[in-house]
Motif scaffolding. Structure first.
Motif, PDB file in Angstrom:
ATOM      1  N   ASN A 142      56.925  36.069  47.207  1.00 39.62           N
ATOM      2  CA  ASN A 142      57.209  37.035  46.142  1.00 39.62           C
ATOM      3  C   ASN A 142      58.536  37.762  46.317  1.00 39.62           C
ATOM      4  N   CYS A 145      60.520  36.156  43.748  1.00 36.34           N
ATOM      5  CA  CYS A 145      60.016  36.133  42.359  1.00 36.34           C
ATOM      6  C   CYS A 145      60.866  37.035  41.471  1.00 36.34           C
ATOM      7  N   LYS A 147      59.920  37.626  38.254  1.00 30.77           N
ATOM      8  CA  LYS A 147      58.973  38.056  37.213  1.00 30.77           C
ATOM      9  C   LYS A 147      59.305  37.475  35.836  1.00 30.77           C
ATOM     10  N   MET A 149      57.618  35.149  34.500  1.00 32.55           N
ATOM     11  CA  MET A 149      56.286  34.857  33.930  1.00 32.55           C
ATOM     12  C   MET A 149      56.052  33.371  33.621  1.00 32.55           C
ATOM     13  N   VAL A 166      49.816  39.331  36.424  1.00 30.45           N
ATOM     14  CA  VAL A 166      50.651  40.476  36.807  1.00 30.45           C
ATOM     15  C   VAL A 166      49.744  41.435  37.567  1.00 30.45           C
ATOM     16  N   SER A 173      54.892  46.537  39.831  1.00 27.09           N
ATOM     17  CA  SER A 173      54.314  45.290  39.327  1.00 27.09           C
ATOM     18  C   SER A 173      54.903  44.065  40.029  1.00 27.09           C
ATOM     19  N   THR A 174      54.032  43.116  40.219  1.00 30.79           N
ATOM     20  CA  THR A 174      54.434  41.867  40.859  1.00 30.79           C
ATOM     21  C   THR A 174      53.521  40.765  40.320  1.00 30.79           C
ATOM     22  N   ILE A 175      53.869  39.517  40.631  1.00 33.68           N
ATOM     23  CA  ILE A 175      52.995  38.412  40.199  1.00 33.68           C
ATOM     24  C   ILE A 175      52.216  37.938  41.422  1.00 33.68           C
TER      25      ILE A 175
END
Ligand code: HC0
Ligand code: SF4
Length: 570
Positions: A142, A145, A147, A149, A166, A173-175
């Motif tokens: 991450n 990442c 984000k 999506m 999410v 916020s993170t995935i």
């Protein structure tokens, strides 16, 4: 139609077209990062900003529709400055480690940063150590990442699995994995589509190149490698080879140069799978009633994982024939090991696959032999073998072609087309027809199953009965088909499922070309090879005849059942 002007070019495009599509349709390039055609147009990265005349604002081109008399500028100072600032903002939240990143040299963020002249961020977020289970075949980092999506979109919409989500609100916020589960507790099919749709290095396969190099350096083991059908459509892409140049025979020479002892072809065992699976199907048809559920292929481990997590009640409908990868390993460590006077433990069995799920398939307890050794010791993706070749400083153009080794290096055209959606079914029907009629049909008789649609069907006569076969690819399409079968809205006898859109040619372990779906461009290579092959039927393969004569007896014999079949348990 709508008339507008982009950078002095007057154009007419259909109503509902986005500025991005309108520009691209007229050769005007607007950079993008999170955008992915037909999948993701959320405008999150704000790299595709353009300026509208007389409106004091910039808009995202990927999700703003054209309007009558609109005047758009794609490359003004304001646009350039905004794009650069937005990329610098993304860089400040991205662990910039290009030199050691698996996507270094093939990363859309890296390319954009260079193109836009983005400065190294003055501030970089700090990341805790990656808590990911590094033994799982799919790795998420991450700290890379951005984000965008895309992983969420491809998993939700193409595969209907919702593995990614999410996590945490606002700036936190993170995935991550849906409900913050451990990835091994999720319903991930390991299709790897999130990897091939990631623009950066946040997702990758587990890197097994180190283990491979160790085995190659071990004087006590003989390395036996099998090359999957779909590899011949893609291994040359990273080296600028044409499909005609990137043959499996050229790859064989390179693999021997790297140190692999024996180079074989998974198309041999694709033929073996057909012998067992089409015999199994004909046996299944002797008892099947019109309303019964069909038999399903089981050679795609992404699909098998999906069946286990989503439809465990269907597992008895899956063919018990092991996949070609696994049959290959099983035959290598028995019949072939005997032939060359080695014990199974002296053989290190490797497969080169376009697939991430194959790594997990090889590690299933049910794929381990009685002596505790696995049928297949290690699985490398197309990307991993590419990295190995590059790390040896080899230029494939300098290598001539050479024959694969005997006898497991011989496969038919029917085995080659396995790598495309519909190929397994077509190969199975060619042999089932022969088993019933005692003669071959024209090899192209069942070609109605070829093509790119998510779901296709063919009806044919076998032993005086109509047999309806359906071919499906992509797991959302598969879910839809299964729901229709269960509801009695669709009836058929035999279903081929491939988890990846287009089948293995579009597999999650294949080379990444950001923003491009490659399956339809790769599949014709397989059909060309099949068309030009003298040998187009699995049952005509001389090595297949030999293995039955010397070792297995007949399809579905006790030896074949023990060695080549399995049971799927949730
Ligand atoms: Fe495939 Fe296969 S066709 S699944 O895509 O059946 O990975 O190429 O090797 O095993 O043969 C992948 C490809 C294989 C297997 C074969 C099948
Ligand atoms: Fe693997 Fe092929 Fe199945 Fe994709 S379609 S999961 S590449 S076996």
């Amino acid at each position: 139609m709508v008339k507008l002007t982009i950078d002095e070019t007057v154009m007419e495009v259909p109503t509902g077209t986005t500025i991005l599509e309108a520009a691209r349709s007229h050769g005007i390039n607007i950079p993008t990062l999170c955008y992915y055609k037909n999948l993701n147009d959320i405008g999150a990265c704000r790299v595709c900003l353009v300026e509208l005349k007389d409106k004091d604002k910039l808009v995202t081109a990927c999700n703003t529709n054209v309007a009558e008399d609109m005047v758009v500028y794609t490359n003004t100072p304001a646009v350039r400055e905004a794009r650069q600032t937005n990329v610098e903002l993304i860089l400040s939240q991205h662990r910039v480690a290009c030199t050691s990143c698996v996507r270094g040299g093939n990363c859309s963020l890296q390319t954009l940063s260079n193109q836009l002249g983005a400065k190294e961020p003055a501030y970089q977020e700090e990341w805790a150590d990656n808590q990911w289970d590094m033994t799982f075949p799919l790795i998420r980092d991450n700290s890379k990442c951005i984000k965008c999506m895309r992983c969420i979109q491809v998993c939700d919409h193409i595969q209907s699995l919702h593995v990614w989500d999410v996590l945490y609100p606002g700036t936190q916020s993170t995935i991550g994995v849906h409900e913050n589960k451990a990835i091994c507790d999720s319903n991930c099919s390991l299709c790897g589509q999130c990897i091939t749709h990631c623009p950066v290095g946040a997702l990758s396969e587990r890197d097994d190149v180190g283990r491979m190099k160790k085995a190659l350096a071990d004087p006590n083991v003989t390395t036996v490698v099998q090359i999957a059908p779909a590899i011949r459509t893609a291994w040359g892409e990273a080296f600028g080879l044409t499909p005609q140049e990137a043959t499996v025979q050229r790859l064989a020479t390179i693999l021997r140069h790297i140190g692999f002892d024996i180079v074989f072809d998974t198309t041999f065992s694709a033929d073996l799978t057909i012998m067992e699976e089409s015999s199994e199907f004909l046996k299944f048809m002797q008892h099947k009633q019109p309303d019964d559920l069909p038999m399903f292929t089981s050679c795609c481990p992404g699909w098998v994982r999906f069946a286990k997590s989503e439809y465990p009640e269907l597992l008895d409908q899956l063919s018990t024939s092991k996949s070609p990868q696994q049959m290959f390993g099983a035959v290598t460590k028995t019949w072939y090991a005997d032939k060359i006077g080695l014990t199974p433990k002296q053989i290190f069995s490797v497969s080169i696959m376009p697939c991430v799920a194959k790594k997990a398939e090889a590690e299933l307890p049910s794929m381990t032999r009685d002596d505790g050794t696995p049928d297949v010791d290690l699985v490398l993706t197309t990307r991993e073998i590419t990295r190995m070749i590059k790390s040896e400083y080899l230029d494939p153009k300098n290598f001539a072609e050479s024959r694969l080794d005997d006898p497991l290096g011989i496969g038919s055209g029917a085995g080659v087309i396995f790598g495309s959606t519909g190929g397994v079914m077509e190969a199975a029907l060619r042999s089932a027809y022969y088993f019933v009629n005692g003669e071959n049909a024209d090899a192209d008789t069942f070609k109605a199953v070829r093509g790119e649609n998510g779901c296709r069907e063919v009806t044919t006569q076998l032993g005086g009965k109509d047999v309806k076969a359906i071919v499906v690819n992509g797991l959302a399409n598969t879910r839809q088909l299964i729901e229709n079968l269960k509801a009695g809205k669709v009836h058929c006898d035999f279903v081929e499922v491939m988890a990846c859109p287009g089948g293995c040619v579009g597999g999650g372990g294949q080379p990444i070309h950001d923003g491009e779906e490659m399956a339809a461009r790769r599949a014709p290579t397989l059909y060309r090879l099949d068309h030009n092959d003298q040998l187009r039927f699995s049952h005509d393969n001389p090595s297949i005849k030999m293995v039955y004569q010397e070792y297995l007896g007949d399809p579905l014999s006790d030896t074949a059942e023990h060695l080549l079949h399995t049971h799927h348990v949730a």
